[in-house]
Write a protein that holds these residues in place. Structure first.
Motif, PDB file in Angstrom:
ATOM      1  N   SER A  55      37.816  32.548  42.608  1.00 23.39           N
ATOM      2  CA  SER A  55      37.800  33.964  42.979  1.00 23.39           C
ATOM      3  C   SER A  55      36.959  34.772  41.993  1.00 23.39           C
ATOM      4  CB  SER A  55      39.231  34.499  43.015  1.00 23.39           C
ATOM      5  OG  SER A  55      39.246  35.872  43.309  1.00 23.39           O
ATOM      6  N   LEU A  56      37.082  34.463  40.699  1.00 19.99           N
ATOM      7  CA  LEU A  56      36.307  35.191  39.684  1.00 19.99           C
ATOM      8  C   LEU A  56      34.816  34.925  39.850  1.00 19.99           C
ATOM      9  CD1 LEU A  56      36.153  36.944  37.160  1.00 19.99           C
ATOM     10  CD2 LEU A  56      36.557  34.885  35.784  1.00 19.99           C
ATOM     11  N   LEU A  57      34.446  33.682  40.124  1.00 19.80           N
ATOM     12  CA  LEU A  57      33.027  33.363  40.328  1.00 19.80           C
ATOM     13  C   LEU A  57      32.490  34.058  41.580  1.00 19.80           C
ATOM     14  CD1 LEU A  57      32.798  29.561  39.414  1.00 19.80           C
ATOM     15  CD2 LEU A  57      32.270  31.552  37.994  1.00 19.80           C
ATOM     16  N   LEU A  58      33.304  34.127  42.632  1.00 18.25           N
ATOM     17  CA  LEU A  58      32.887  34.838  43.844  1.00 18.25           C
ATOM     18  C   LEU A  58      32.679  36.324  43.541  1.00 18.25           C
ATOM     19  CD1 LEU A  58      32.389  34.923  46.901  1.00 18.25           C
ATOM     20  CD2 LEU A  58      34.863  35.247  47.203  1.00 18.25           C
ATOM     21  N   LEU A  59      33.571  36.883  42.739  1.00 21.57           N
ATOM     22  CA  LEU A  59      33.423  38.283  42.341  1.00 21.57           C
ATOM     23  C   LEU A  59      32.138  38.491  41.547  1.00 21.57           C
ATOM     24  CD1 LEU A  59      34.664  41.149  42.122  1.00 21.57           C
ATOM     25  CD2 LEU A  59      35.831  40.367  40.044  1.00 21.57           C
ATOM     26  N   ALA A  60      31.866  37.591  40.605  1.00 14.86           N
ATOM     27  CA  ALA A  60      30.652  37.703  39.787  1.00 14.86           C
ATOM     28  C   ALA A  60      29.396  37.533  40.635  1.00 14.86           C
ATOM     29  CB  ALA A  60      30.686  36.651  38.675  1.00 14.86           C
ATOM     30  N   LEU A  61      29.453  36.663  41.624  1.00 14.99           N
ATOM     31  CA  LEU A  61      28.284  36.394  42.466  1.00 14.99           C
ATOM     32  C   LEU A  61      27.954  37.577  43.362  1.00 14.99           C
ATOM     33  CD1 LEU A  61      26.300  34.040  43.016  1.00 14.99           C
ATOM     34  CD2 LEU A  61      27.781  33.375  44.918  1.00 14.99           C
ATOM     35  N   SER A 107      39.999  48.141  38.127  1.00 10.31           N
ATOM     36  CA  SER A 107      38.870  47.434  37.503  1.00 10.31           C
ATOM     37  C   SER A 107      39.210  47.015  36.076  1.00 10.31           C
ATOM     38  CB  SER A 107      37.625  48.318  37.504  1.00 10.31           C
ATOM     39  OG  SER A 107      37.198  48.599  38.819  1.00 10.31           O
ATOM     40  N   PHE A 108      39.750  47.942  35.288  1.00  5.99           N
ATOM     41  CA  PHE A 108      39.971  47.645  33.873  1.00  5.99           C
ATOM     42  C   PHE A 108      41.267  46.876  33.613  1.00  5.99           C
ATOM     43  CE2 PHE A 108      36.712  50.873  33.655  1.00  5.99           C
ATOM     44  CZ  PHE A 108      35.883  50.346  32.682  1.00  5.99           C
ATOM     45  N   SER A 109      42.080  46.715  34.658  1.00  7.06           N
ATOM     46  CA  SER A 109      43.243  45.832  34.524  1.00  7.06           C
ATOM     47  C   SER A 109      42.830  44.373  34.397  1.00  7.06           C
ATOM     48  CB  SER A 109      44.177  46.004  35.727  1.00  7.06           C
ATOM     49  OG  SER A 109      44.728  47.308  35.753  1.00  7.06           O
ATOM     50  N   LEU A 110      41.581  44.065  34.741  1.00 13.17           N
ATOM     51  CA  LEU A 110      41.084  42.700  34.588  1.00 13.17           C
ATOM     52  C   LEU A 110      41.030  42.271  33.118  1.00 13.17           C
ATOM     53  CD1 LEU A 110      38.070  42.670  37.092  1.00 13.17           C
ATOM     54  CD2 LEU A 110      40.203  41.392  37.342  1.00 13.17           C
ATOM     55  N   ALA A 156      31.505  49.093  36.446  1.00  8.83           N
ATOM     56  CA  ALA A 156      32.838  49.138  35.839  1.00  8.83           C
ATOM     57  C   ALA A 156      33.439  47.741  35.738  1.00  8.83           C
ATOM     58  CB  ALA A 156      33.755  50.048  36.649  1.00  8.83           C
ATOM     59  N   ILE A 157      33.312  46.942  36.792  1.00  9.57           N
ATOM     60  CA  ILE A 157      33.870  45.587  36.770  1.00  9.57           C
ATOM     61  C   ILE A 157      33.113  44.718  35.774  1.00  9.57           C
ATOM     62  CG2 ILE A 157      34.261  43.503  38.154  1.00  9.57           C
ATOM     63  CD1 ILE A 157      34.595  45.365  40.583  1.00  9.57           C
ATOM     64  N   LEU A 158      31.787  44.874  35.708  1.00  8.72           N
ATOM     65  CA  LEU A 158      31.017  44.112  34.720  1.00  8.72           C
ATOM     66  C   LEU A 158      31.484  44.440  33.306  1.00  8.72           C
ATOM     67  CD1 LEU A 158      28.692  42.208  33.982  1.00  8.72           C
ATOM     68  CD2 LEU A 158      27.170  44.198  34.003  1.00  8.72           C
TER      69      LEU A 158
END
Length: 572
Positions: free
Chosen positions: A14-20, A103-106, A545-547
């Motif tokens: 899921s994290l890689l999909l988000l980054a992609l 976003s920042f809860s990550l 923000a997510i980055l």
């Protein structure tokens, strides 16, 4: 209960999909959850967050820094309190606060996963691939000179300045593109330095060059200063600490950005304009000397002489896809509803500083009466000059009854051409410069110094303070620190200042003696946000923000958690 390894695998995917997909957020809603309208990027974001919380709950609880824990809780409380107590647009402020909070809860919940070196490396590589793909699309759009149809899925239109295309790619605005790539560049360089395979090295070098050129073609002046600062700091740090780097690698760190910068400044006029002017408002400066009063019979045509001086920075010519023309709009003396627009091509090229005398054939309206006639220059499909510089050049036009004779008093001028359109123009949104925005923000903060006006409310309210009936409501304060102050007051600004001071203190010590080599480029990437933040604001946009949240999660993982590939002790 689902086992921890399975949850970890699902979280990792899921994290890689988000980054992609991070640079490619569509404007369309993909899923409605009550009042929440989720884009295709927010779906993997929420999935990643949920899986990360589940995975973290099954891991041994790490010993957290008490100061950072307190500041994190203050951050959550500040977002909610200042939104709920906002003087207006409370629902809007609350939605913006919840989006930021998600976003920042990550940051804390991703830390256990990012302890693993292979997962960190693959995450960085995925971010580099997706960011370079976005930069490549932006470069293709610049080189073709027209918007790419595929990018319409991700943003409304590319950013322009004075009719010049700024590299935007799939982001909503060119400044977001610049910020994203600035933060990505140090990480791409890190992968390049660490890579042993020559073929992969070559690909990463190409990615680095694409990112640098794409950043420069966003025409973001803040990114220029950020790149120079980060380049110097990275080069100095690697010389001190990474002795395995070869000389040509160290030389590339310094020379590549500088070479690209010098080349762009030497051969790109737009870059020089952007560098030495606050914005394109300064490009559209003109002086028109027009008659104070004009009297003529209805439907008659007579020559009118106007003196035009180019006080701006652009070359005016009435040819090409976006020509410059003399224009006029008229309305009844008691109304601001334009009845008609008129155009006359400029008789010659007008360079900055030049003055020309122009005689045009003007045809009076068919209805007798008194009119206000506003003269202006028009950059076709871009802007009326008045909407950029606020200058108004008006003649009072008095239209009398036509003569009873069947012959109409008409004068023909063969050197000018008049065209008309019956469409009523919509007034353009007013875009103030940064100093004006900062002055309004300071005024708003003084009215509510403790709690501020609520997150994302500045753009909805600043026009009232300037006396505007309508304004561009996509414009923030263009300063991260001022935006935080006016949005959250001292309740949010003081904890933020404490956190930033702690980060800079930690960065300083890590630069001298890094616990892990990745902390050096990570520190540079995060520093890019706060450097560029002096002239822009990015924390309300999902991709940036997510980055930043992912980068901070990596930063604190390497600082505070035991990691498999690290033998150094923390200096904190």
């Amino acid at each position: 209960m689902i086992s921890a390894p399975k949850i970890q695998s699902a979280l990792y995917i899921s994290l890689l999909l988000l980054a992609l997909t991070l640079p490619f957020e569509t404007s369309a809603t993909w899923l409605n959850l009550g009042p929440l309208h989720l884009t295709q990027l927010e779906i993997p974001l929420l999935l990643t967050l949920g899986l990360a919380i589940l995975y973290t709950s099954q891991q041994p609880r790490p010993t957290l820094n008490p100061l950072l824990t307190t500041l994190g809780l203050s951050f959550i409380a500040t977002l909610l309190i200042t939104a709920l107590l906002a003087p207006q647009h409370t629902t809007h402020a609350l939605k913006a606060s919840l989006r930021t909070l998600i976003s920042f809860s990550l940051i804390p919940v991703l830390m256990p996963l990012l302890r693993h070196p292979t997962k960190r490396h693959t995450l960085l590589l995925t971010l580099t691939i997706s960011g370079t793909a976005a930069a490549t699309l932006g470069l293709l759009e610049i080189f073709t000179g027209a918007p790419l149809p595929i990018l319409a899925y991700f943003r409304q239109q590319p950013t322009t300045v004075g009719g010049i295309l700024r590299l935007t790619g799939p982001f909503e605005h060119a400044n977001q593109t610049a910020m994203y790539l600035e933060a990505l560049l140090p990480l791409t360089l890190y992968l390049l330095w660490q890579q042993k395979n020559r073929g992969v090295q070559l690909l990463l070098l190409i990615a680095t060059l694409i990112q640098i050129q794409a950043i420069l073609l966003t025409y973001s002046r803040a990114s220029l200063l950020t790149i120079l600062t980060i380049t110097i700091l990275l080069a100095w740090t690697q010389k001190q600490h990474w002795h395995q780097l070869k000389r040509y690698q160290l030389a590339a760190i310094i020379t590549l950005p500088l070479l690209f910068l010098i080349t762009n400044l030497a051969f790109n006029d737009t870059w020089r304009l952007r560098l030495f002017t606050e914005g394109d408002n300064e490009w559209y400066q003109a002086n028109l000397q027009v008659p104070d009063e004009i009297m003529m019979p209805a439907n008659s045509t007579q020559p009118i002489t106007i003196t035009i001086t180019n006080h701006g920075h652009l070359l005016w010519q009435s040819t090409g896809p976006n020509p410059f023309n003399l224009g006029a709009r008229y309305a009844p003396a008691t109304s601001n509803d334009w009845l008609r627009e008129l155009r006359w091509p400029l008789p010659t090229l007008i360079k900055p500083g030049e003055t020309v005398l122009m005689t045009i054939p003007f045809t009076a309206p068919a209805q007798p009466g008194q009119y206000q006639l506003n003269w202006d220059l028009v950059h076709e499909q871009i802007a009326w000059f008045q909407d950029k510089n606020g200058q108004i050049h008006t003649s009072i036009l008095t239209v009398t009854m036509p003569p009873t004779s069947p012959l109409t008093n008409t004068t023909t001028i063969t050197t000018s051409i008049s065209t008309t359109t019956d469409t009523t123009p919509t007034a353009a949104a007013v875009i103030p410069d940064r100093r004006t925005l900062w002055r309004v923000a300071w005024q708003q903060w003084q009215e509510r110094p403790l709690l501020g006006i609520g997150l994302d409310n500045f753009r909805l309210t600043y026009g009232h303070y300037l006396g505007y009936d309508q304004w561009d409501n996509t414009i923030h304060t263009n300063n991260t620190y001022i935006e935080i102050l006016v949005s959250h007051g001292l309740l949010g600004f003081i904890p933020f200042t404490i956190w930033l001071s702690h980060y800079l203190y930690t960065l300083y010590h890590q630069w001298r003696r890094p616990r892990h080599p990745l902390l050096i480029p990570l520190g540079a990437s995060i520093l890019a946000f706060w450097g560029h933040g002096l002239l822009d604001y990015f924390l309300l946009f999902n991709p940036t923000a997510i980055l930043l949240a992912i980068l901070l999660s990596l930063w604190y993982t390497l600082l505070y958690l035991p990691i498999e590939d690290n033998q150094h002790q923390s200096i904190l």
